[in-house]
Scaffold this active site. Structure first.
Site, PDB file in Angstrom:
ATOM      1  N   GLU A 237      54.567  69.742  18.795  1.00 57.92           N
ATOM      2  CA  GLU A 237      54.291  70.434  17.525  1.00 57.92           C
ATOM      3  C   GLU A 237      53.520  69.448  16.667  1.00 57.92           C
ATOM      4  OE1 GLU A 237      53.832  71.491  14.115  1.00 57.92           O
ATOM      5  OE2 GLU A 237      55.875  70.815  13.772  1.00 57.92           O
ATOM      6  N   CYS A 271      52.896  70.271   8.120  1.00 60.89           N
ATOM      7  CA  CYS A 271      51.941  70.584   9.182  1.00 60.89           C
ATOM      8  C   CYS A 271      51.324  71.964   8.952  1.00 60.89           C
ATOM      9  CB  CYS A 271      52.609  70.521  10.550  1.00 60.89           C
ATOM     10  SG  CYS A 271      54.030  71.599  10.728  1.00 60.89           S
TER      11      CYS A 271
END
Length: 498
Positions: A237, A271
């Site tokens: 991720e 993110c």
């Protein structure tokens, strides 16, 4: 060789020492992996519903300690109190989803093509996992890995970010108190090079069966290459340059609100933070004016107060962000001051004393375009680019251009535009009339391209990261039946026509 002690400080009050830890070396990481590998068979033998009860215990413990844990998140990484409470709630949500999966780790009974024969499938735990996480979500994102990994019967070596060491130790203590046996969850504090070396040695020795990593694209590539040598597929991720498209028919008030939160919440250090707003040329100028006004009016400062965002996470992130500010080019149009908020470069309405911490001005940069570093690269700070488009096809092309594929958003009142965007955007996550940030525990979370390798966290989809499918056939016919070779064929007249 043991490294020097690491001091984690409050980024809003740099003189406030939160904790001090001594990072371990490669050998200690390998030793932790060896203990996890040894403990895994016994943990896998615990019935899955019982493991689910442990997850339920953890959920109750997190709820009981929610305020204390949220205060620690605010203190150690500078996340505003409301966001810190939401992050703790996300642990609870994740536990509540997965505690029932202990009774639903379903396989299937499959019909055989042979008589007196049965086929089955089973989910089996992968083994020992190493989980490496960032510190911008120091307790929520780790729970996305830890909860399903443990529920499925794996043991875990968890390497958290050093600058979030106190949060990690607190969360691990809650997990262990929930009933985890010795060796099932181990926390190791280490720097990047020692972690990478330790992971490589543990993989070489066959001690680690799965790797989960949340962090930068650069490091994710290196981990992917390392795991590939051992025929493993890590759960990656990574970063994002998340686009928001604002169409000509959008509700601009709502779009500005979404851009403000997703662009500057957590000081742009998610993110899923907004990278570039791509606005239809007919409403571009009006959107830019409204967005600029909203950013100017936002409360920034002391994270224990009601603010949009507080400090940057750590001094190394502040240094990296200042480098990214150097990407501002002459053809860009910048609103307001840039850089650190100081007495010499003040911000109107700042909450608290900017001299105490790593506080930075919010920045809007109009006129970004493909080829600009600000358009192409993740900046991980309070800066948002704005550009214009003419057709939806052009907007989607701009949105996909940086090569990331994590989160995306479109503001529109036209369903055709929404579904066209959904079909053609490369992102793993799409929001319509909502911000680029905001995950829910029962939806898949993850990205493509520079944002990851297609693996997904959260919801039932993450089970495929921490289990492997095992097929079983049971022939009770009393003879050897050969699949594909002895299958009965019933006669049919395929030449028949009406």
């Amino acid at each position: 060789m043991i490294n020097d002690a690491y001091t984690s400080t409050n980024p809003a009050r740099l003189d406030d020492v939160v904790t001090t830890v001594t990072p371990v070396d490669e050998a200690a990481i390998v030793a932790a992996a060896r203990r996890a590998k040894a403990a895994q068979p016994a943990w896998a033998d615990v019935p899955a519903p019982v493991r689910g009860q442990v997850i339920a215990n953890i959920s109750r413990l997190v709820e009981a300690n929610a305020e204390a844990l949220a205060r620690l998140v605010t203190r150690e990484i500078g996340k505003p109190t409301a966001e810190a409470r939401g992050e703790v709630q996300e642990i609870v949500d994740t536990c509540q989803f997965f505690l029932g999966e202990g009774r639903r780790l379903y396989g299937q009974t499959v019909p055989s093509e042979m008589p007196d024969k049965q086929l089955f499938t089973f989910r089996t735990p992968v083994g020992a996992a190493m989980i490496i996480t960032a510190g911008n979500f120091p307790v929520a994102v780790p729970s996305w890995y830890l909860v399903p990994a443990l529920l499925c019967g794996n043991t875990v070596v968890w390497k958290p970010a050093l600058y979030a060491a106190a949060c990690a130790d607190a969360l691990a203590e809650l997990f262990v108190r929930g009933g985890l046996p010795e060796g099932v969850l181990t926390v190791v504090h280490a720097d990047g090079p020692e972690t990478f070396a330790g992971l490589g040695s543990a993989l070489e020795d066959g001690l680690i069966d799965k790797v989960g990593f949340t962090g930068s694209t650069e490091v994710g590539r290196a981990i992917g290459e390392l795991c590939g040598r051992y025929l493993q597929t890590p759960c990656l991720e990574l970063g994002g340059k998340n686009p928001m498209v604002v169409t000509e028919d959008a509700d601009l008030t709502l779009a500005v609100e979404g851009a403000l939160f997703s662009g500057f919440g957590t000081a742009g250090q998610r993110c899923t933070s907004l990278g570039t707003v791509i606005v239809h040329e007919s409403v571009h100028d009006e959107f830019l004016v409204r967005f600029t006004e909203a950013v100017a009016a936002a409360r920034i400062g002391d994270p224990t107060e009601d603010v949009l965002y507080g400090p940057l996470l750590d001094e190394k992130f502040a240094a990296a962000y200042e480098k990214h500010l150097g990407w501002i080019a002459p053809h860009h149009r910048v609103s307001g001051p840039t850089g650190r908020i100081t007495a010499e470069s003040p911000r109107a309405g700042f909450v608290g004393d900017p001299a105490t911490g790593l506080f930075y001005h919010p920045v809007i940069v109009a006129g970004v375009r493909p080829g600009d570093e600000l358009f192409q690269q993740e900046t991980f700070g309070p800066i948002v680019g704005v550009t214009a488009y003419r057709t939806l096809g052009e907007a989607i092309e701009l949105a996909n251009a940086p090569g990331y594929g994590l989160s995306s958003s479109i503001y529109t009142t036209d369903p055709t535009k929404a579904f066209t965007f959904r079909r053609k955007i490369s992102a793993g996550m799409v929001s319509v009339n909502n911000s680029t940030s905001g995950a829910e525990a029962h939806l898949p979370f993850g990205g493509n391209g520079r944002s990851g390798n297609g693996s997904r966290q959260s919801g039932m989809w993450v089970l495929d990261q921490f289990t492997r499918w095992q097929a079983m056939n049971w022939d009770y016919s009393g003879r050897l039946q050969k699949a594909q070779m002895e299958v009965a064929v019933l006669p049919a007249d395929l030449s028949f026509r009406l």
